[in-house]
Design a protein around this motif. Sequence first.
Motif, mmCIF file in Angstrom:
data_model
loop_
_atom_site.group_PDB
_atom_site.id
_atom_site.type_symbol
_atom_site.label_atom_id
_atom_site.label_comp_id
_atom_site.label_asym_id
_atom_site.label_seq_id
_atom_site.Cartn_x
_atom_site.Cartn_y
_atom_site.Cartn_z
ATOM 1 N N LEU A 1 0.806 -1.079 -0.132
ATOM 2 C CA LEU A 1 0.025 0.128 0.030
ATOM 3 C C LEU A 1 1.029 1.146 -0.149
ATOM 4 O O LEU A 1 1.672 1.579 0.715
ATOM 5 C CB LEU A 1 -0.841 -0.079 1.087
ATOM 6 C CG LEU A 1 -1.853 -1.147 1.334
ATOM 7 C CD1 LEU A 1 -2.650 -0.905 2.589
ATOM 8 C CD2 LEU A 1 -2.902 -1.139 0.347
ATOM 9 N N THR A 2 0.413 2.196 -0.794
ATOM 10 C CA THR A 2 1.256 3.674 -0.654
ATOM 11 C C THR A 2 -0.089 4.650 -0.353
ATOM 12 O O THR A 2 -0.953 4.503 -1.255
ATOM 13 C CB THR A 2 1.856 3.796 -2.179
ATOM 14 O OG1 THR A 2 2.802 3.036 -2.350
ATOM 15 C CG2 THR A 2 2.576 5.357 -2.017
ATOM 16 N N ILE A 3 -0.141 5.336 0.627
ATOM 17 C CA ILE A 3 -0.806 6.507 0.906
ATOM 18 C C ILE A 3 -0.368 7.774 0.382
ATOM 19 O O ILE A 3 0.676 8.156 0.950
ATOM 20 C CB ILE A 3 -1.418 6.377 2.312
ATOM 21 C CG1 ILE A 3 -2.141 5.078 2.565
ATOM 22 C CG2 ILE A 3 -2.338 7.688 2.577
ATOM 23 C CD1 ILE A 3 -1.207 4.196 3.170
ATOM 24 N N GLU A 4 -1.015 8.407 -0.545
ATOM 25 C CA GLU A 4 -0.295 9.770 -0.985
ATOM 26 C C GLU A 4 -1.340 10.899 -0.572
ATOM 27 O O GLU A 4 -2.473 10.784 -0.580
ATOM 28 C CB GLU A 4 -0.669 9.741 -2.697
ATOM 29 C CG GLU A 4 0.844 8.877 -3.142
ATOM 30 C CD GLU A 4 0.837 9.182 -4.601
ATOM 31 O OE1 GLU A 4 -0.039 9.667 -5.296
ATOM 32 O OE2 GLU A 4 2.178 8.708 -5.137
ATOM 33 N N HIS A 5 -0.578 12.050 -0.370
ATOM 34 C CA HIS A 5 -1.332 13.231 -0.208
ATOM 35 C C HIS A 5 -2.161 13.054 0.816
ATOM 36 O O HIS A 5 -3.475 13.702 0.411
ATOM 37 C CB HIS A 5 -1.406 13.841 -1.541
ATOM 38 C CG HIS A 5 -1.588 15.433 -1.238
ATOM 39 N ND1 HIS A 5 -0.692 16.430 -1.175
ATOM 40 C CD2 HIS A 5 -2.532 16.389 -0.799
ATOM 41 C CE1 HIS A 5 -0.918 17.452 -1.047
ATOM 42 N NE2 HIS A 5 -2.227 17.297 -0.723
ATOM 43 N N ALA A 6 -2.123 12.684 1.942
ATOM 44 C CA ALA A 6 -3.267 12.855 3.035
ATOM 45 C C ALA A 6 -3.366 14.316 3.418
ATOM 46 O O ALA A 6 -2.407 15.032 4.041
ATOM 47 C CB ALA A 6 -2.946 11.917 4.280
ATOM 48 N N VAL B 1 -0.475 7.936 9.098
ATOM 49 C CA VAL B 1 -0.148 8.489 8.254
ATOM 50 C C VAL B 1 0.041 10.038 8.712
ATOM 51 O O VAL B 1 -0.759 10.155 9.695
ATOM 52 C CB VAL B 1 -0.788 8.540 7.013
ATOM 53 C CG1 VAL B 1 -0.861 7.478 6.213
ATOM 54 C CG2 VAL B 1 -2.305 9.110 7.241
ATOM 55 N N GLU B 2 0.772 10.988 8.108
ATOM 56 C CA GLU B 2 0.787 12.367 8.666
ATOM 57 C C GLU B 2 -0.191 13.104 7.876
ATOM 58 O O GLU B 2 0.027 13.111 6.491
ATOM 59 C CB GLU B 2 1.954 12.941 8.512
ATOM 60 C CG GLU B 2 3.135 12.645 9.754
ATOM 61 C CD GLU B 2 2.374 13.004 11.216
ATOM 62 O OE1 GLU B 2 2.030 14.024 11.289
ATOM 63 O OE2 GLU B 2 2.368 12.106 12.172
ATOM 64 N N VAL B 3 -1.192 13.955 8.326
ATOM 65 C CA VAL B 3 -2.012 14.522 7.489
ATOM 66 C C VAL B 3 -1.783 15.915 7.509
ATOM 67 O O VAL B 3 -1.599 16.485 8.679
ATOM 68 C CB VAL B 3 -3.668 14.175 8.076
ATOM 69 C CG1 VAL B 3 -4.551 14.835 7.241
ATOM 70 C CG2 VAL B 3 -3.856 12.906 8.035
ATOM 71 N N GLU B 4 -1.582 16.397 6.576
ATOM 72 C CA GLU B 4 -1.385 18.107 6.524
ATOM 73 C C GLU B 4 -2.559 19.023 6.350
ATOM 74 O O GLU B 4 -3.695 18.421 5.459
ATOM 75 C CB GLU B 4 -0.641 18.483 5.342
ATOM 76 C CG GLU B 4 -0.077 19.796 5.321
ATOM 77 C CD GLU B 4 1.278 20.211 4.577
ATOM 78 O OE1 GLU B 4 1.367 21.441 4.313
ATOM 79 O OE2 GLU B 4 1.764 19.529 3.933
ATOM 80 N N VAL B 5 -2.639 19.876 6.917
ATOM 81 C CA VAL B 5 -3.989 20.862 7.200
ATOM 82 C C VAL B 5 -3.746 21.717 6.076
ATOM 83 O O VAL B 5 -2.719 22.634 6.058
ATOM 84 C CB VAL B 5 -4.280 21.288 8.329
ATOM 85 C CG1 VAL B 5 -5.503 22.189 8.214
ATOM 86 C CG2 VAL B 5 -4.420 20.230 9.555
ATOM 87 N N GLU B 6 -4.800 21.771 5.048
ATOM 88 C CA GLU B 6 -4.396 22.654 3.723
ATOM 89 C C GLU B 6 -5.693 23.144 3.599
ATOM 90 O O GLU B 6 -6.931 22.460 3.541
ATOM 91 C CB GLU B 6 -4.036 21.732 2.697
ATOM 92 C CG GLU B 6 -2.644 21.023 2.659
ATOM 93 C CD GLU B 6 -2.287 20.270 1.623
ATOM 94 O OE1 GLU B 6 -2.922 20.364 0.444
ATOM 95 O OE2 GLU B 6 -1.259 19.567 1.479
#
Length: 161
Positions: free
Chosen positions: A28-33, A136-141
């Motif tokens: 699995l690859t999780i992109e741009h969380a 995962v690290e989620v960025e607030v955008e």
Amino acid sequence: MRSILPAVLVALLTGGPAVAHETKIGSLTIEHAWARPAVKGNSAAYMVIMNAGADDRLTGASSDVAGTAELHSTTIDAQGVGKMVPVQAVDVPSAGEAKLAPGGLHLMLVGLKQPLKEGEEFPLTLNFEHAGPVTVEVEVEKKASHGEEAGMEHMHEQPSN
């Protein structure tokens, strides 16, 4: 030219910004969380989950920033009204992907315990049927709204049985 070359090499060797939003575990690859900023109430998290292995399913999530994290799907009824409906799981097919995006499947962060401020990050643990827990690290955008989910943070419908 020589003054630009070292900066380009550093960016290439460190992976640049695109790699900072990628988590790999097994196949699995999780992109741009990422998540929307919010002061209180609810927010939503989005990402793309790619699967190079056998079929898997995202069955839930959790984070210390919210009381609960729920899998939801946004649907539009015949009158054009958008509603968020809880879903039990999100399929992540073999050699495919699952997109959690505004206006579709997403993770609702219900009952925020702290403000989500643009530019900050927070951990989110995704639970997969086969891969198990993945943090995962989620960025607030702050993303431009195209009408997706606008004003729907409080619309919840129970799934029909």
